[in-house]
Scaffold this active site. Sequence first.
Site, PDB file in Angstrom:
ATOM      1  CD  GLU A 294      32.521  35.541  30.233  1.00 26.03           C
ATOM      2  OE1 GLU A 294      31.927  36.172  31.125  1.00 26.03           O
ATOM      3  OE2 GLU A 294      33.381  35.207  29.263  1.00 26.03           O
ATOM      4  CG  HIS A 318      27.489  41.285  28.888  1.00 23.46           C
ATOM      5  ND1 HIS A 318      27.932  41.953  28.332  1.00 23.46           N
ATOM      6  CD2 HIS A 318      28.159  40.415  29.013  1.00 23.46           C
ATOM      7  CE1 HIS A 318      28.583  41.485  27.229  1.00 23.46           C
ATOM      8  NE2 HIS A 318      29.422  40.730  28.633  1.00 23.46           N
ATOM      9  CG  HIS A 322      29.771  35.495  28.286  1.00 18.99           C
ATOM     10  ND1 HIS A 322      30.682  36.198  27.212  1.00 18.99           N
ATOM     11  CD2 HIS A 322      30.170  36.967  28.553  1.00 18.99           C
ATOM     12  CE1 HIS A 322      31.325  37.011  26.977  1.00 18.99           C
ATOM     13  NE2 HIS A 322      30.368  37.704  27.729  1.00 18.99           N
ATOM     14  CG  ASP A 399      43.502  43.233  30.805  1.00 21.01           C
ATOM     15  OD1 ASP A 399      42.293  43.181  31.091  1.00 21.01           O
ATOM     16  OD2 ASP A 399      43.642  44.372  32.091  1.00 21.01           O
ATOM     17  CE1 TYR A 407      34.781  43.625  26.029  1.00 25.25           C
ATOM     18  CE2 TYR A 407      32.301  43.191  27.336  1.00 25.25           C
ATOM     19  CZ  TYR A 407      33.775  43.264  27.369  1.00 25.25           C
ATOM     20  OH  TYR A 407      34.498  42.640  28.165  1.00 25.25           O
TER      21      TYR A 407
HETATM   22  N1  BES Z   1      34.216  38.301  30.286  1.00 22.04           N
HETATM   23  C1  BES Z   1      33.720  40.032  30.434  1.00 22.04           C
HETATM   24  C2  BES Z   1      35.079  40.210  31.843  1.00 22.04           C
HETATM   25  C3  BES Z   1      37.220  39.772  31.080  1.00 22.04           C
HETATM   26  C4  BES Z   1      36.802  40.432  29.757  1.00 22.04           C
HETATM   27  C5  BES Z   1      36.704  39.628  32.702  1.00 22.04           C
HETATM   28  C6  BES Z   1      38.207  40.155  29.640  1.00 22.04           C
HETATM   29  C7  BES Z   1      38.472  39.636  31.986  1.00 22.04           C
HETATM   30  C8  BES Z   1      39.503  39.880  30.614  1.00 22.04           C
HETATM   31  C9  BES Z   1      31.990  40.096  30.923  1.00 22.04           C
HETATM   32  O1  BES Z   1      31.499  38.803  30.025  1.00 22.04           O
HETATM   33  C10 BES Z   1      31.446  41.394  30.786  1.00 22.04           C
HETATM   34  O2  BES Z   1      32.046  41.405  29.491  1.00 22.04           O
HETATM   35  N2  BES Z   1      31.762  41.979  31.570  1.00 22.04           N
HETATM   36  C11 BES Z   1      31.734  43.253  31.676  1.00 22.04           C
HETATM   37  C12 BES Z   1      30.102  43.731  31.737  1.00 22.04           C
HETATM   38  C13 BES Z   1      29.333  44.255  31.154  1.00 22.04           C
HETATM   39  C14 BES Z   1      29.782  44.412  29.366  1.00 22.04           C
HETATM   40  C15 BES Z   1      27.416  44.585  30.712  1.00 22.04           C
HETATM   41  C16 BES Z   1      32.503  44.332  32.787  1.00 22.04           C
HETATM   42  O3  BES Z   1      32.466  43.976  33.715  1.00 22.04           O
HETATM   43  O4  BES Z   1      31.816  45.433  32.717  1.00 22.04           O
HETATM   44 ZN    ZN Z   2      30.857  40.373  28.166  1.00 18.78          ZN
END
Ligand code: BES
Ligand code: ZN
Length: 625
Positions: A294, A318, A322, A399, A407
Amino acid sequence: MKIPVLSVCTSFLLSACQLSETAVELVPMPLDPHSYADPAEAVVTHLSLNITSVDFDAHMLQAIATLTFDCHQADTLRLDTYGLEIQDVRATGEGFGEEVLRFAAGRQDEILGTELLIFPDRTVDGSYTITIWYKTNPDAKALQWLSPEQTNGKTHPFLFTQSQAILARTWIPLQDSPGIRFTYDAKVQAPEGLMAVMSASNPQVLSEDSRYAFEMKQPIPSYLMALTVGDLRFQSTGPRTGVYAEPAILEASAWEFGETEALIQAAEALYGPYQWERYDLLVLPPSFPFGGMENPRLTFLTPTVIAGDRSLVALIAHELAHSWSGNLVTNGTWNDFWINEGFTVYFENRIMEAVYGADYAAMLQALSHSDLTAEVADFMKNAPNDTKLAIDLVGRNPDDGVTTIAYDKGFHFLRLIEHTVGRDAFDAFLKDYFASYTFQSMTTDRFMGHLRASLLTDAQWEEIGGEEWIFGTGLPSNCPVVEPSYFTVVDAAATRFLSDGTLPTETDKWNTHQWLRFMNALEGLTAEQVMTLDRSFHFTQSGNSEIFAAWAVLATRSGFRDMALDEKMSQFLYRVGRRKFLTPIYKALVEANRKDLALIIYQQARPGYHAVAQETLDKLLGYKG
Ligand code: BES
Ligand code: ZN
């Protein structure tokens, strides 16, 4: 009893806030365990970044970062860095004559990197500006340098960044903590013919001299710093939306995401105006490790959501969500990650409901619920504490907190609150939440205090088991469930196939999510059943990456061995770097006693993966390089 709403405390520490009479919030901000910054002494308020060289041969950025701090009796400035080569540091604010400043490496840690200590020549108060000349390391984890072969066009190299959670420090020396916000401007000198874009105001055409200038006027946390340099073009999709992609996939991308404006309007109708002016999408090469990121004004996206039928746009909802949950109201530390993601999945679902209907949203809820129950069951065996919303990541890589707990458990907790107080009351609460805490940090404790002060009665809090949801392990028994009508026919078809082998009919109209549900319901198939299914539905040949990945897992688990599938699977694993697909496929191979194959593929594919995906898979496969 309701306590009046709440302080607007822009300072990082409560002790430093001027509390007004109505300011009853007594929750201090914790120190961030993943940053060396000391915000009581100094906070960065503005970054001026000048990237003077993007060196695709050396895999290196040469840059000059000018940081303006707000200081309180500071005699040392502490920044986060990881692998940066610091060349020179000077005091460059007004009234300072570019004096050279002493600097040194402080604390060091494998996860956190190196503390950069900078010593002003006097104790400083108020605004203080320094400039740092530095270059990045070829192994910088935020940076993925792609060869031309790894791109769509195959002719130009490509660079993208991924700063979340604590990787911004691998390409910029800064206070890399989500609790600290700053505005930024930037200049990038790109190689000839390539376009540079950032999480900021962006160009829409190639610049003749390959110089680009950027501005982000709203204060953002460091994990939203983002840059891409590549053979990019822009196509508009609406008054404030558009798509950046390599020329070869620009048109398909613009079509797939042609309805973004409708999503923004739905979001605004729910929780207030979009605050970032433009909302553009950047479609990256397939090695991008996430579905989406995001980055403000410019969401970064995997091309694996281009299904050709707009069936995966929930991911756009999604990332767009954000723009409120995360980018306006930001998790205070990475222990509060569910505050970003749980709220975003909830908001995403409400956007999808508004645009595609309640049945469609219910379908996504049901998938979220089944992913959640599976992952909770898994975690309860080895790491039950990781099923807490209020996770403790001290001493760990943030991480580790990127799981369905933040989520989907977060999402279901918010749904439960919605059901408890009714939708109207919850929507009013959320709208006020985003307005009241705009550009501020939100911790779990702060949220809990706010929730109990302004929405839930004590009796309601007890009734839903709020403490257990936030601090307990596992999934509470009052977790809401849904039975979406989209899945009635799918579940019946799965049951029938399992009991007597009857194949589903009239599947032409099944969407991606229905196929995923169907496969989820087919645990424990025999190899023969797998073959029968593939003959009819050709999953092995599917160009839809969600369907293909789910199929590869299902088929591998069944013990099915097939040259065509092995071939497709290895091609997929070479091409795609999205961790969400890689992890389950490699895991299924290991569990099916095919670790040898997994390792052969991994060894070759690994250099094409982003560092975050490499780290996860190195662990999973016991890979030591
Ligand atoms: N912000 C996250 C991706 C992220 C989280 C990167 C933590 C690094 C550390 C992004 O918004 C996300 O949640 N992406 C998901 C999307 C899905 C839940 C719709 C993904 O990449 O799968
Ligand atoms: Zn996210």
